[in-house]
Write an enzyme that holds these catalytic residues in place. Structure first.
Site, PDB file in Angstrom:
ATOM      1  N   ASP A   1     -10.396  -3.450  -5.435  1.00 55.17           N
ATOM      2  CA  ASP A   1      -9.811  -2.729  -4.306  1.00 55.17           C
ATOM      3  C   ASP A   1     -10.581  -1.420  -4.122  1.00 55.17           C
ATOM      4  O   ASP A   1     -10.531  -0.549  -4.986  1.00 55.17           O
ATOM      5  CB  ASP A   1      -8.330  -2.428  -4.598  1.00 55.17           C
ATOM      6  CG  ASP A   1      -7.613  -1.768  -3.433  1.00 55.17           C
ATOM      7  OD1 ASP A   1      -8.281  -1.088  -2.638  1.00 55.17           O
ATOM      8  OD2 ASP A   1      -6.378  -1.932  -3.329  1.00 55.17           O
TER       9      ASP A   1
ATOM     10  N   HIS B   1      -8.420  -4.614  -0.800  1.00 56.16           N
ATOM     11  CA  HIS B   1      -7.175  -3.928  -0.464  1.00 56.16           C
ATOM     12  C   HIS B   1      -6.422  -4.769   0.556  1.00 56.16           C
ATOM     13  O   HIS B   1      -6.828  -4.854   1.720  1.00 56.16           O
ATOM     14  CB  HIS B   1      -7.481  -2.542   0.103  1.00 56.16           C
ATOM     15  CG  HIS B   1      -6.260  -1.694   0.260  1.00 56.16           C
ATOM     16  ND1 HIS B   1      -5.567  -1.206  -0.821  1.00 56.16           N
ATOM     17  CD2 HIS B   1      -5.590  -1.254   1.349  1.00 56.16           C
ATOM     18  CE1 HIS B   1      -4.528  -0.501  -0.391  1.00 56.16           C
ATOM     19  NE2 HIS B   1      -4.513  -0.517   0.916  1.00 56.16           N
TER      20      HIS B   1
ATOM     21  N   SER C   1       0.832  -1.199   0.000  1.00 57.84           N
ATOM     22  CA  SER C   1       0.000   0.000   0.000  1.00 57.84           C
ATOM     23  C   SER C   1       0.881   1.269   0.000  1.00 57.84           C
ATOM     24  O   SER C   1       1.735   1.408  -0.870  1.00 57.84           O
ATOM     25  CB  SER C   1      -0.944  -0.079   1.212  1.00 57.84           C
ATOM     26  OG  SER C   1      -1.929   0.897   1.140  1.00 57.84           O
TER      27      SER C   1
END
Ligand SMILES: *[C@@H]1O[C@H](CO)[C@@H](O)[C@H](O)[C@H]1NC(C)=O
Ligand SMILES: *[C@@H]1O[C@H](CO)[C@@H](O)[C@H](O)[C@H]1NC(C)=O
Length: 407
Positions: A338, A369, A201
């Site tokens: 996501d 995610h 991320s």
């Protein structure tokens, strides 16, 4: 989000999943499972690597009932690993930065010999406000250790609430100094180890920025992996502040999390010393009233980081603008469902891999995610701590290592 799933059996979880299904009827039960879409320019090296990674060419099958919901995968990833996710034990190292900040990282030694017989260290940069104690990181570390990797995990400044800050600042989206320091330390302590760079991320953005900033940085690694990142904070912002209520909810939840962290270090971050260093970044009233990340970024983060506008801050923090400088084996992963990363964002990675022949982008249909929970035939609704994501990272690493040995 006061739900805790501790001590919950897979059966109870299955019941909960049914309820969630009713709540989220729109969540895709009819969608089929598929192999990831793969984008690459097609050099032989990349083809060989893909061939050695069956996970990339076979369908990723999420758990039945709830797994095709990117929202459910995303919301539970952090909490649910608690059922029986491993707690690897590592050694915490620290180093003092030029401004007096103490960065820390944890080193986890391999639990087995690597299949190639070599010494490899995965250098992990976690997501926003996360650390080696975050559940998805622990699960990943355990899996990598069992497959013969040493794993070093950066604890983002401020993310460990029980470690006192020694300078008035926490991590920010584009500041790579702490990651760079971790790498220097790893090189010093393990001079014979070969390194792999991995970012989750926001950490994916950070490692790509770090690598794109300098060829010297790239030379330190045999490969890199960027997992579920957004590439451009400026381009991401409109999606976060638009009319999508769920996105607003995620944004709010992440903001609350960040505020908790700021609050835990309040004395250091907003005390007298902080006020003298960062006079414009100490309006605690505005900071603690924020309900969106961009608000905190405007009244706090960009000012502390020394940028005159939010736009400049987001642009300078994003890896998108240095991505083209990266010339090394690199694997990008995004999921179509996501909820935090819109399609328009992984488009930047797609452009990059089309012009760089050591790179591959995989886009899965499901996974959310950093979710990627998998369907296990014996308990198809259950949530197993070890995810497809953990496996694919290790498999890609092994494939790169094997391919370089053949040269
Ligand atoms: C990681 O950070 C996210 C976003 O701030 C937060 O929601 C989550 O709880 C953290 N995860 C863990 C496992 O600490
Ligand atoms: C790499 O090679 C080892 C044996 O040398 C083998 O066990 C492993 O399956 C290979 N992995 C990949 C992903 O190519």
């Amino acid at each position: 989000m006061g739900i805790t799933f501790d001590n919950m059996s897979p059966t109870i979880f299955a019941v909960g999943a049914v309820i969630l299904y009713l709540l989220f009827r729109f969540l895709n039960l009819a969608s089929y499972t598929a192999s990831p879409l793969l984008f690459f320019k097609g050099s032989q090296i990349v083809q060989g690597i893909i061939k050695a990674c069956p996970l990339l060419t076979e369908p990723y099958i999420p758990p039945l009932l709830w797994g095709k919901s990117g929202h459910i995968q995303t919301v539970i990833y952090a909490k649910l690993g608690r059922i029986k996710s491993p707690f690897p034990s590592g050694q915490r190292l620290s180093s003092v930065m030029p401004d007096g900040a103490t960065m820390t990282f944890d080193v986890f030694e391999p639990l087995a010999e690597h299949s190639s017989g070599g010494d490899y260290t995965m250098c992990v940069c976690p997501g926003i406000a996360n650390s080696s104690e975050s559940v998805y990181i622990r699960t990943f570390v355990d899996h990598a250790q069992r497959n013969g990797y040493r794993v070093a995990v950066l604890n983002h400044l401020g993310a460990l609430k029980n470690i006192k800050l020694t300078a008035p600042r926490i991590f920010s989206y584009g500041e790579t100094d702490e990651y760079a320091r971790m790498i220097e330390e790893i090189e010093r302590v393990f001079p014979n180890s070969k390194l792999l760079s991995i970012g989750f991320s926001m950490g994916g953005n950070l490692i790509c920025k770090y690598l794109g900033d300098s060829i010297e940085h790239q030379r330190k690694f045999i490969c890199a992996m960027s997992i579920c990142q957004g590439y451009d904070a400026m381009a991401a912002m409109p999606h976060f502040t638009g009319w999508d209520l769920l996105l607003r909810f995620y944004n709010w939840a992440m903001t609350q999390n960040l505020k908790k962290l700021l609050n835990a270090h309040r004395d250091v971050l907003f005390g007298a010393h902080a006020k003298s260093l960062y006079p414009t970044a100490c309006d605690t009233e505005k900071i603690f009233w924020a309900t969106a990340l961009s608000e905190i970024d405007e009244v706090y983060t960009r000012r502390r980081a020394g940028f005159s506008s939010l736009e400049e801050f987001y642009t300078k923090s994003s890896c998108r603008y240095v991505l083209n400088n990266i010339d090394m084996p690199i694997f990008f992963l995004n999921a179509e469902d996501d909820p935090l990363i819109h399609k328009d964002l992984w488009h930047y990675a797609k452009e990059y891999v089309m012009t760089h022949e050591k790179a591959v982008l995989a886009v899965t249909k499901h996974g959310g995610h950093l979710g990627f929970f998998e369907c296990e035939p014996s308990h198809p609704y259950a949530m197993h701590p070890l995810t497809w994501l953990d496996k694919v990272i290790v498999q890609y690493g092994d494939a790169v290592i094997n391919s370089s040995k053949g040269e």
